[in-house]
Design an enzyme around this catalytic site. Structure first.
Site, PDB file in Angstrom:
ATOM      1  N   TYR A  70      16.702  10.594 -36.665  1.00  0.00           N
ATOM      2  CA  TYR A  70      16.726  12.063 -36.753  1.00  0.00           C
ATOM      3  C   TYR A  70      17.797  12.545 -37.729  1.00  0.00           C
ATOM      4  CZ  TYR A  70      14.902  11.203 -32.010  1.00  0.00           C
ATOM      5  OH  TYR A  70      14.221  10.727 -30.919  1.00  0.00           O
ATOM      6  N   GLY A 102      15.801  20.632 -22.174  1.00  0.00           N
ATOM      7  CA  GLY A 102      16.013  21.026 -23.561  1.00  0.00           C
ATOM      8  C   GLY A 102      17.342  21.637 -23.931  1.00  0.00           C
ATOM      9  N   CYS A 122      19.765  -5.153 -41.078  1.00  0.00           N
ATOM     10  CA  CYS A 122      19.231  -5.200 -42.449  1.00  0.00           C
ATOM     11  C   CYS A 122      18.325  -4.025 -42.747  1.00  0.00           C
ATOM     12  CB  CYS A 122      18.480  -6.512 -42.644  1.00  0.00           C
ATOM     13  SG  CYS A 122      19.513  -7.903 -42.236  1.00  0.00           S
ATOM     14  N   TYR A 155      20.020   9.506 -24.742  1.00  0.00           N
ATOM     15  CA  TYR A 155      19.181   8.935 -25.797  1.00  0.00           C
ATOM     16  C   TYR A 155      19.951   7.916 -26.642  1.00  0.00           C
ATOM     17  CZ  TYR A 155      16.378  12.856 -24.218  1.00  0.00           C
ATOM     18  OH  TYR A 155      15.684  13.740 -23.415  1.00  0.00           O
TER      19      TYR A 155
HETATM   20  N1  LLP Z   1      11.009  17.324 -19.829  1.00  0.00           N
HETATM   21  C1  LLP Z   1      10.111  16.875 -20.739  1.00  0.00           C
HETATM   22  C2  LLP Z   1       8.691  17.042 -20.458  1.00  0.00           C
HETATM   23  C3  LLP Z   1      10.560  16.261 -21.925  1.00  0.00           C
HETATM   24  O1  LLP Z   1       9.661  15.842 -22.812  1.00  0.00           O
HETATM   25  C4  LLP Z   1      11.943  16.118 -22.167  1.00  0.00           C
HETATM   26  C5  LLP Z   1      12.436  15.471 -23.388  1.00  0.00           C
HETATM   27  C6  LLP Z   1      12.841  16.579 -21.178  1.00  0.00           C
HETATM   28  C7  LLP Z   1      12.342  17.193 -20.032  1.00  0.00           C
HETATM   29  C8  LLP Z   1      14.330  16.461 -21.316  1.00  0.00           C
HETATM   30  O2  LLP Z   1      14.801  17.176 -22.391  1.00  0.00           O
HETATM   31  P1  LLP Z   1      16.382  17.284 -22.670  1.00  0.00           P
HETATM   32  O3  LLP Z   1      16.973  18.146 -21.578  1.00  0.00           O
HETATM   33  O4  LLP Z   1      16.933  15.930 -22.648  1.00  0.00           O
HETATM   34  O5  LLP Z   1      16.466  17.921 -23.990  1.00  0.00           O
HETATM   35  N2  LLP Z   1      15.039  11.183 -28.340  1.00  0.00           N
HETATM   36  C9  LLP Z   1      15.328  12.549 -28.718  1.00  0.00           C
HETATM   37  C10 LLP Z   1      15.039  13.514 -27.597  1.00  0.00           C
HETATM   38  C11 LLP Z   1      13.599  13.464 -27.125  1.00  0.00           C
HETATM   39  C12 LLP Z   1      13.333  14.414 -25.999  1.00  0.00           C
HETATM   40  C13 LLP Z   1      11.979  14.217 -25.429  1.00  0.00           C
HETATM   41  N3  LLP Z   1      11.658  14.999 -24.278  1.00  0.00           N
HETATM   42  C14 LLP Z   1      16.776  12.629 -29.173  1.00  0.00           C
HETATM   43  O6  LLP Z   1      17.465  11.607 -29.154  1.00  0.00           O
HETATM   44  O7  LLP Z   1      17.249  13.695 -29.582  1.00  0.00           O
END
Ligand code: LLP
Length: 420
Positions: free
Chosen positions: A322, A244, A347, A376
């Site tokens: 988003y 996160g 489109c 992403y």
């Molecule tokens: N662990 C779990 C259980 C998760 O659901 C996620 C992300 C992560 C780790 C990794 O999180 P990060 O460090 O990447 O923030 N598509 C969206 C982001 C969706 C994140 C989903 N879960 C975007 O493009 O912002």
């Protein structure tokens, strides 16, 4: 001229480079659009994470969903990281890239029987279980396979990560995890299940977190529950606090670092003596990548200017879904500026990379770079409008390597052609 956005995509004599590779020269050779990644950017982030957590037993599991290109996975694997997966497909890729099973954790609210079977057979470090029914099913499947499955329970600590609602996952109303007030009961059930070994506790509160104090709140709640469990005689091996950590999207952003994260959570986690797992995705890879696309047309309407490029929401969907901001710069530095919508050829009105953006004044054939696109980006790409997915390139110093070929029309329609 404004300063460089980061250390990996820099102007040299008015031309944008990724490390020591000229993006203009490269695109003449390989065409557009393409994702380009800096290996140094990835290694720098890996090293920051490792250094920040070096004094505490910590397993850093890269979240494959951020970007699962096999060549990039190899970099994480070679540097000792584990993998955080959410599907059988990600397990397959993690294994292909060489991650040892005892460094793989598996989250997700909807694991199918086939996926559960696959992961049990691979002897993964832990299933991060998201419901009581899932516990029952894993127990049953493990029994049939004459195995014990390692499980952790994903606890929803009801903490607001203060980020985009679509990527907030730790609130009571979200579909993820088990509510913290039911945690104790669920653990009591889990430890009685014959074919499960309860090894940990998991939480993940959301993504693109810019204020690390929300981690403090979440981890304090989780640690409280760990102590309650201890009282009941339930001993765990590790705490997994998910991913996160936020990254820089706007030029003025100052994102938190792995050190900020470590300083916030380690003092709390230490009280338990349990090992730590973290699951960063975005923060390990976002800055390393850019999407390079070419201007096809300029369209001037009375009210607005449009820069129409040869990549679209099928390659990078974050702005569309988003309303995410990605900084956009020209590959050739320009003194004259313009304000325009940077849009793709798809489109859909939502097919844009930036609205009312000030960028260098571009012409047909000029290249632009969409930054912070390593996470992403390609992993959320699709073939919408039957557009072949972009090529991917990894840069290391003055060398580059194609790490994903450009798709072609035959490839996209192959599985359909076979049946007509
Ligand atoms: N662990 C779990 C259980 C998760 O659901 C996620 C992300 C992560 C780790 C990794 O999180 P990060 O460090 O990447 O923030 N598509 C969206 C982001 C969706 C994140 C989903 N879960 C975007 O493009 O912002």
């Amino acid at each position: 001229m404004e300063g460089n956005f980061n250390d990996y995509f820099v102007y040299k004599n008015g031309k944008l480079y990724c490390e020591d590779v000229s993006i203009q020269n490269l695109s003449t050779k390989i065409g557009t659009p393409f994702y380009i990644y800096s290996k140094k950017a990835i290694l720098d982030m890996i090293n920051q994470y490792k250094d920040a957590f070096k004094d505490y037993p910590t397993l850093i599991c890269y979240a494959l969903k951020a970007n699962s290109n096999l060549s990039l996975l190899r970099i994480f694997e070679e540097n000792g990281l584990g993998a955080d997966i959410v599907s059988g497909g990600e397990l397959y890729k993690a294994k292909k890239a060489g991650f040892p099973s005892n460094k793989i954790v598996y989250a997700g609210v909807g694991k199918t029987d086939a996926e559960i079977m696959y992961a049990i057979n691979e002897n993964i470090l832990s299933f991060n279980v998201e419901s009581v029914m899932e516990l029952d099913v894993i127990n049953e499947i493990a029994g049939k396979q004459h195995k014990k499955a390692n499980v952790s329970i994903r606890i929803n600590p009801d903490v607001d990560p203060k980020t985009h609602p679509y990527i907030s996952t730790g609130l009571k109303k979200s579909k993820f995890g088990i509510d913290i007030d039911e945690g104790l009961d669920v653990y009591k059930k889990a430890v009685k299940m014959e074919n499960l070994k309860v090894v940990g506790i998991h939480c993940h509160i959301g993504s693109q977190i810019m204020d690390v104090s929300v981690y403090k709140e979440a981890v304090e709640k989780i640690v409280n529950l760990v102590f309650q469990l201890k009282k009941e005689g339930i001993e765990l091996e590790f705490i997994d606090i998910g991913g996160g950590l936020g990254v820089k999207y706007y030029p003025q952003d100052i994102p938190p670092t792995p050190y900020d994260l470590a300083n916030t959570i380690l003092p709390i986690v230490k009280q338990t003596g349990l090992k730590l797992i973290i699951e960063p995705g975005r923060s390990l890879i976002a800055q390393a990548g850019a999407l390079i696309t070419k201007v096809i047309f300029i369209k001037d309407k009375k009210e607005k200017h449009f820069v129409i490029v040869d990549s679209g929401m099928n390659d990078l969907i974050r702005p569309s879904i988003y309303n995410a901001y990605h900084h956009i710069i020209t590959v050739e530095e320009k003194t004259e500026k313009m304000i325009a919508d940077i849009v793709g050829p798809i489109c859909e009105t939502g097919d844009f990379f930036g609205l009312d953006r000030e960028i260098g004044k571009v012409n047909r054939g000029d290249l632009i770079a969409i930054l912070s696109a390593g996470a992403y980006g390609s992993s959320m790409a699709s073939n919408y409008n039957v557009r072949p997915k972009a090529m991917e390139v990894l840069v290391d110093g003055d060398k580059y390597k194609i790490i994903k070929e450009r798709e072609d029309y035959q490839y996209i329609s192959k599985l359909e052609e076979e049946v007509v």
